[in-house]
Design a protein around this motif. Structure first.
Motif, PDB file in Angstrom:
ATOM      1  N   HIS B  95       0.818  -1.223   0.000  1.00 29.95           N
ATOM      2  CA  HIS B  95       0.000   0.000   0.000  1.00 29.95           C
ATOM      3  C   HIS B  95       0.850   1.270   0.000  1.00 29.95           C
ATOM      4  CE1 HIS B  95      -3.689  -2.252   0.614  1.00 29.95           C
ATOM      5  NE2 HIS B  95      -3.091  -2.932   1.566  1.00 29.95           N
ATOM      6  N   MET B  96       2.164   1.110   0.001  1.00 28.36           N
ATOM      7  CA  MET B  96       3.053   2.273   0.101  1.00 28.36           C
ATOM      8  C   MET B  96       3.268   2.926  -1.262  1.00 28.36           C
ATOM      9  SD  MET B  96       4.531   2.737   3.158  1.00 28.36           S
ATOM     10  CE  MET B  96       6.265   3.108   3.007  1.00 28.36           C
ATOM     11  N   PRO B  97       3.515   4.248  -1.285  1.00 29.02           N
ATOM     12  CA  PRO B  97       3.872   4.891  -2.548  1.00 29.02           C
ATOM     13  C   PRO B  97       5.174   4.292  -3.095  1.00 29.02           C
ATOM     14  CG  PRO B  97       3.441   6.528  -0.837  1.00 29.02           C
ATOM     15  CD  PRO B  97       3.477   5.198  -0.165  1.00 29.02           C
ATOM     16  N   GLU B  98       5.269   4.236  -4.408  1.00 27.61           N
ATOM     17  CA  GLU B  98       6.433   3.575  -5.031  1.00 27.61           C
ATOM     18  C   GLU B  98       7.759   4.255  -4.719  1.00 27.61           C
ATOM     19  OE1 GLU B  98       4.747   5.644  -9.037  1.00 27.61           O
ATOM     20  OE2 GLU B  98       6.320   4.157  -9.379  1.00 27.61           O
ATOM     21  N   ILE B  99       7.736   5.523  -4.298  1.00 30.64           N
ATOM     22  CA  ILE B  99       8.985   6.270  -4.093  1.00 30.64           C
ATOM     23  C   ILE B  99       9.586   6.059  -2.698  1.00 30.64           C
ATOM     24  CG2 ILE B  99       8.278   8.049  -5.744  1.00 30.64           C
ATOM     25  CD1 ILE B  99       7.895   9.840  -3.109  1.00 30.64           C
ATOM     26  N   LEU B 100       8.938   5.232  -1.886  1.00 32.55           N
ATOM     27  CA  LEU B 100       9.442   4.997  -0.523  1.00 32.55           C
ATOM     28  C   LEU B 100       9.966   3.574  -0.380  1.00 32.55           C
ATOM     29  CD1 LEU B 100       6.610   6.608   1.664  1.00 32.55           C
ATOM     30  CD2 LEU B 100       8.759   7.659   0.941  1.00 32.55           C
ATOM     31  N   PHE B 101      10.989   3.434   0.449  1.00 28.65           N
ATOM     32  CA  PHE B 101      11.438   2.100   0.810  1.00 28.65           C
ATOM     33  C   PHE B 101      10.337   1.445   1.651  1.00 28.65           C
ATOM     34  CE2 PHE B 101      15.706   3.892   0.056  1.00 28.65           C
ATOM     35  CZ  PHE B 101      16.265   2.857  -0.670  1.00 28.65           C
ATOM     36  N   GLU B 102      10.269   0.116   1.617  1.00 29.77           N
ATOM     37  CA  GLU B 102       9.241  -0.578   2.399  1.00 29.77           C
ATOM     38  C   GLU B 102       9.719  -0.763   3.839  1.00 29.77           C
ATOM     39  OE1 GLU B 102       7.883  -4.018   0.269  1.00 29.77           O
ATOM     40  OE2 GLU B 102       7.266  -2.774  -1.418  1.00 29.77           O
ATOM     41  N   GLY B 103       9.936   0.355   4.477  1.00 26.95           N
ATOM     42  CA  GLY B 103      10.384   0.372   5.859  1.00 26.95           C
ATOM     43  C   GLY B 103      10.363   1.811   6.333  1.00 26.95           C
ATOM     44  N   CYS B 104      10.664   2.020   7.598  1.00 26.13           N
ATOM     45  CA  CYS B 104      10.674   3.389   8.106  1.00 26.13           C
ATOM     46  C   CYS B 104      11.618   3.490   9.291  1.00 26.13           C
ATOM     47  CB  CYS B 104       9.259   3.818   8.518  1.00 26.13           C
ATOM     48  SG  CYS B 104       8.566   2.874   9.880  1.00 26.13           S
ATOM     49  N   GLY B 105      11.965   4.731   9.606  1.00 24.95           N
ATOM     50  CA  GLY B 105      12.630   4.990  10.868  1.00 24.95           C
ATOM     51  C   GLY B 105      11.550   5.278  11.886  1.00 24.95           C
ATOM     52  N   TRP B 106      11.894   5.250  13.161  1.00 18.14           N
ATOM     53  CA  TRP B 106      10.866   5.530  14.186  1.00 18.14           C
ATOM     54  C   TRP B 106      11.498   6.295  15.337  1.00 18.14           C
ATOM     55  CZ3 TRP B 106       5.647   4.562  13.943  1.00 18.14           C
ATOM     56  CH2 TRP B 106       4.913   4.776  15.106  1.00 18.14           C
ATOM     57  N   LEU B 116      12.941   7.915   1.718  1.00 19.95           N
ATOM     58  CA  LEU B 116      12.835   8.166   0.275  1.00 19.95           C
ATOM     59  C   LEU B 116      13.798   7.264  -0.485  1.00 19.95           C
ATOM     60  CD1 LEU B 116      12.737  12.002  -0.513  1.00 19.95           C
ATOM     61  CD2 LEU B 116      10.991  10.293  -0.971  1.00 19.95           C
ATOM     62  N   ASP B 117      13.302   6.611  -1.516  1.00 23.87           N
ATOM     63  CA  ASP B 117      14.153   5.816  -2.404  1.00 23.87           C
ATOM     64  C   ASP B 117      14.439   6.680  -3.623  1.00 23.87           C
ATOM     65  OD1 ASP B 117      15.156   4.114  -4.351  1.00 23.87           O
ATOM     66  OD2 ASP B 117      14.049   2.388  -3.580  1.00 23.87           O
ATOM     67  N   VAL B 118      15.627   7.261  -3.650  1.00 20.96           N
ATOM     68  CA  VAL B 118      15.966   8.248  -4.688  1.00 20.96           C
ATOM     69  C   VAL B 118      15.848   7.648  -6.093  1.00 20.96           C
ATOM     70  CG1 VAL B 118      17.866   9.593  -5.643  1.00 20.96           C
ATOM     71  CG2 VAL B 118      17.439   9.623  -3.214  1.00 20.96           C
ATOM     72  N   ASP B 119      16.334   6.430  -6.256  1.00 28.57           N
ATOM     73  CA  ASP B 119      16.312   5.828  -7.588  1.00 28.57           C
ATOM     74  C   ASP B 119      14.881   5.636  -8.093  1.00 28.57           C
ATOM     75  OD1 ASP B 119      19.082   5.691  -7.748  1.00 28.57           O
ATOM     76  OD2 ASP B 119      19.120   3.833  -6.592  1.00 28.57           O
ATOM     77  N   ARG B 120      14.019   5.159  -7.187  1.00 29.90           N
ATOM     78  CA  ARG B 120      12.620   4.959  -7.601  1.00 29.90           C
ATOM     79  C   ARG B 120      11.906   6.290  -7.799  1.00 29.90           C
ATOM     80  NH1 ARG B 120      11.442  -0.019  -3.697  1.00 29.90           N
ATOM     81  NH2 ARG B 120       9.275   0.611  -3.705  1.00 29.90           N
ATOM     82  N   LEU B 121      12.297   7.300  -7.020  1.00 28.20           N
ATOM     83  CA  LEU B 121      11.705   8.627  -7.187  1.00 28.20           C
ATOM     84  C   LEU B 121      12.050   9.181  -8.581  1.00 28.20           C
ATOM     85  CD1 LEU B 121      10.298  11.205  -6.048  1.00 28.20           C
ATOM     86  CD2 LEU B 121      12.529  11.909  -5.184  1.00 28.20           C
ATOM     87  N   ILE B 122      13.328   9.073  -8.942  1.00 27.49           N
ATOM     88  CA  ILE B 122      13.760   9.593 -10.249  1.00 27.49           C
ATOM     89  C   ILE B 122      13.063   8.814 -11.376  1.00 27.49           C
ATOM     90  CG2 ILE B 122      15.759   9.842 -11.805  1.00 27.49           C
ATOM     91  CD1 ILE B 122      17.441  10.418  -9.246  1.00 27.49           C
ATOM     92  N   LYS B 123      12.969   7.494 -11.191  1.00 27.61           N
ATOM     93  CA  LYS B 123      12.325   6.642 -12.192  1.00 27.61           C
ATOM     94  C   LYS B 123      10.847   7.045 -12.367  1.00 27.61           C
ATOM     95  CE  LYS B 123      12.238   1.739 -13.149  1.00 27.61           C
ATOM     96  NZ  LYS B 123      12.393   0.416 -12.554  1.00 27.61           N
ATOM     97  N   ALA B 124      10.171   7.241 -11.237  1.00 27.96           N
ATOM     98  CA  ALA B 124       8.748   7.615 -11.281  1.00 27.96           C
ATOM     99  C   ALA B 124       8.582   8.986 -11.925  1.00 27.96           C
ATOM    100  CB  ALA B 124       8.168   7.615  -9.870  1.00 27.96           C
ATOM    101  N   TRP B 125       9.493   9.876 -11.609  1.00 29.59           N
ATOM    102  CA  TRP B 125       9.445  11.237 -12.148  1.00 29.59           C
ATOM    103  C   TRP B 125       9.679  11.209 -13.669  1.00 29.59           C
ATOM    104  CZ3 TRP B 125      13.864  14.259 -13.791  1.00 29.59           C
ATOM    105  CH2 TRP B 125      13.581  15.599 -14.031  1.00 29.59           C
TER     106      TRP B 125
END
Lengths: 186, 151
Positions: B95-106, B116-125
Motif C-alpha cells: 500500500h506504500m507509494p512507489e517512491i518509498l522504501f518498504e520500511g521506516c525509521g521511528w 525516500l528511495d531516490v532511484d525509484r523517485l527519479i524513475k517515477a518522475w
C-alpha cells in the motif's frame, strides 16, 4: 441357583450398588443445559466495541490487546488502513472496521480508538482498532452453524461467521481470515 | 552482530517526516541556491501538493545529470543504527507509494519517518515526464490534423 440380586425381596449389597453407580456415573452429569455443550464445543472469544457496533474474534486468532500508542498515518494507503504503530520492534498496520464496513463515521469522531486488537492468521499480523471495552466471552460452537441474519448489510455480512444476540443487541463474530485477505492484502 | 548504521538527512515535507540517505546527497541547498536545477518534488507521491519552498538535496542519479530533490524543512543530519530501522510487513508495503522504501525509521517524539528511495523517485518522475510529453505530442498532432483538414 438363582442370582440373589434378581430376587426383589433380598436387599442389594452395598458394594454391588456402589460399583453399579460408579459405572453409570463415570462421566460428568451436565444436566439438560450441559448436555448441549457436551455435544458442541465452548469457544473462547474476545469481544470489543468500535463505534456503535460490538464484535467478537476467536481467541486463537488474537495475539494481544494493546493500549493506544503513538501512530503514524501511512502515506497513500486506503482510508481503512489508518496507519502504523510499533510494538515489540514490529510494524503493525492498523485497520478500522467501521471505515472498511462503511458504518456510521460520526460515532467514531465522538469515540476515538482506545485499544488495538492484534490479530494473526498464518504470517499476517494486523491491528484492529477497538473502543475502551474488551472482554473475554464464551459461545457455544453451535452458534457457528446458524445463518447470519439478512438484516446485516452485505458488505459486513461477508466477514461475519456468526451473530449472537443479547440484551444490548447483536455481537458479530468476525471471519478474520477473510477480513485480512480483503482489507489488508487487498 | 556488526554495528551497521546509515547517515540520513531528515526533513519534514508536506506534513510528513522523511529521510534521505546521505550517501546519495552531494549537497543540501536552499530554495534560492537551487534555482536553475531540475527539481523533483516527492509531495504528490506522498498525497500532498507541491510546496515550491524549503531545502533541496542535490542528488547524483546512477545515470544522468544531478537533480534536486525537494526536502521541505530540513531537521538535521543523523546516524541511525539498525535499531532505528523498521521493515514493513509485506502486506503494508503493497500500500506504500512507489517512491518509498518498504520500511521506516521511528522516533518516539514523531513516529514514523519515511525513507525516500531516490532511484525509484527519479524513475517515477521520468515516467511521469514521459507520459506528459507523450500527451502533449498527441495533442499537438491532433491540433495539426484539425488545422490541415480542408473546410
Amino acid at each position: 441357583m438363582a442370582n440373589e440380586t434378581d430376587d426383589p425381596t433380598i436387599p442389594p449389597r452395598l458394594d454391588e450398588v456402589l460399583s453399579q453407580v460408579a459405572e453409570e456415573t463415570s462421566e460428568f452429569d451436565w444436566g439438560e443445559d450441559g448436555g448441549e455443550f457436551a455435544e458442541s464445543e465452548l469457544l473462547t472469544l474476545l469481544q470489543f466495541s468500535r463505534g456503535n457496533q460490538r464484535y467478537a474474534i476467536l481467541g486463537e486468532e488474537v495475539r494481544e490487546v494493546l493500549n493506544r500508542g503513538l501512530t503514524t498515518e501511512l502515506p497513500g494507503a486506503p482510508p481503512h488502513i489508518t496507519g502504523i504503530m510499533i510494538h515489540r520492534r514490529q510494524v503493525i498496520g492498523l485497520l478500522d472496521l467501521d471505515i472498511w464496513f462503511g458504518l456510521d463515521p460520526h460515532s467514531l469522531e465522538e469515540e476515538p480508538f482506545e485499544r488495538v486488537v492484534l490479530v494473526e492468521r498464518e504470517t499476517l499480523l494486523a491491528g484492529i482498532l477497538a473502543g475502551p471495552s474488551t472482554t473475554i466471552v464464551h459461545w457455544s460452537s453451535d452458534l457457528l452453524e446458524g445463518d447470519v441474519p439478512e438484516s446485516i448489510p452485505s458488505k459486513v455480512k461477508r466477514y461475519i461467521r456468526a451473530v449472537k444476540d443479547d440484551d444490548e443487541g447483536a455481537v458479530l463474530l468476525l471471519d478474520i481470515t477473510r477480513l485480512l485477505e480483503d482489507a489488508a492484502v487487498g | 552482530m556488526g554495528r551497521l548504521s546509515i547517515e540520513v538527512v531528515r526533513a519534514k515535507l508536506a506534513g510528513r517526516e522523511i529521510a534521505l540517505e546521505l550517501r546519495r546527497v552531494s549537497s543540501v541547498l536552499t530554495n534560492d541556491e537551487a534555482q536553475g536545477i531540475e527539481l523533483i518534488d516527492p509531495s504528490p507521491w506522498l498525497g500532498a501538493r507541491s510546496i515550491h519552498q524549503g531545502h533541496v538535496a542535490l542528488v547524483l542519479p546512477e545515470v544522468g545529470p544531478p537533480v534536486g530533490v525537494r526536502l521541505g524543512e530540513v531537521r538535521g543530519f543523523e546516524r541511525w543504527t539498525k535499531r532505528e530501522l523498521f521493515p514493513l510487513p509485506e502486506w503494508l508495503g503493497k500500500h506504500m507509494p512507489e517512491i518509498l522504501f518498504e520500511g521506516c525509521g521511528w522516533k518516539e517524539d514523531v513516529g514514523a519517518i519515511w525513507l525516500l528511495d531516490v532511484d525509484r523517485l527519479i524513475k517515477a518522475w521520468l515516467a511521469d515526464r514521459k507520459r506528459e510529453s507523450e500527451m502533449l505530442r498527441r495533442q499537438a498532432q491532433q491540433k495539426h490534423k484539425q488545422q490541415s483538414m480542408p473546410e
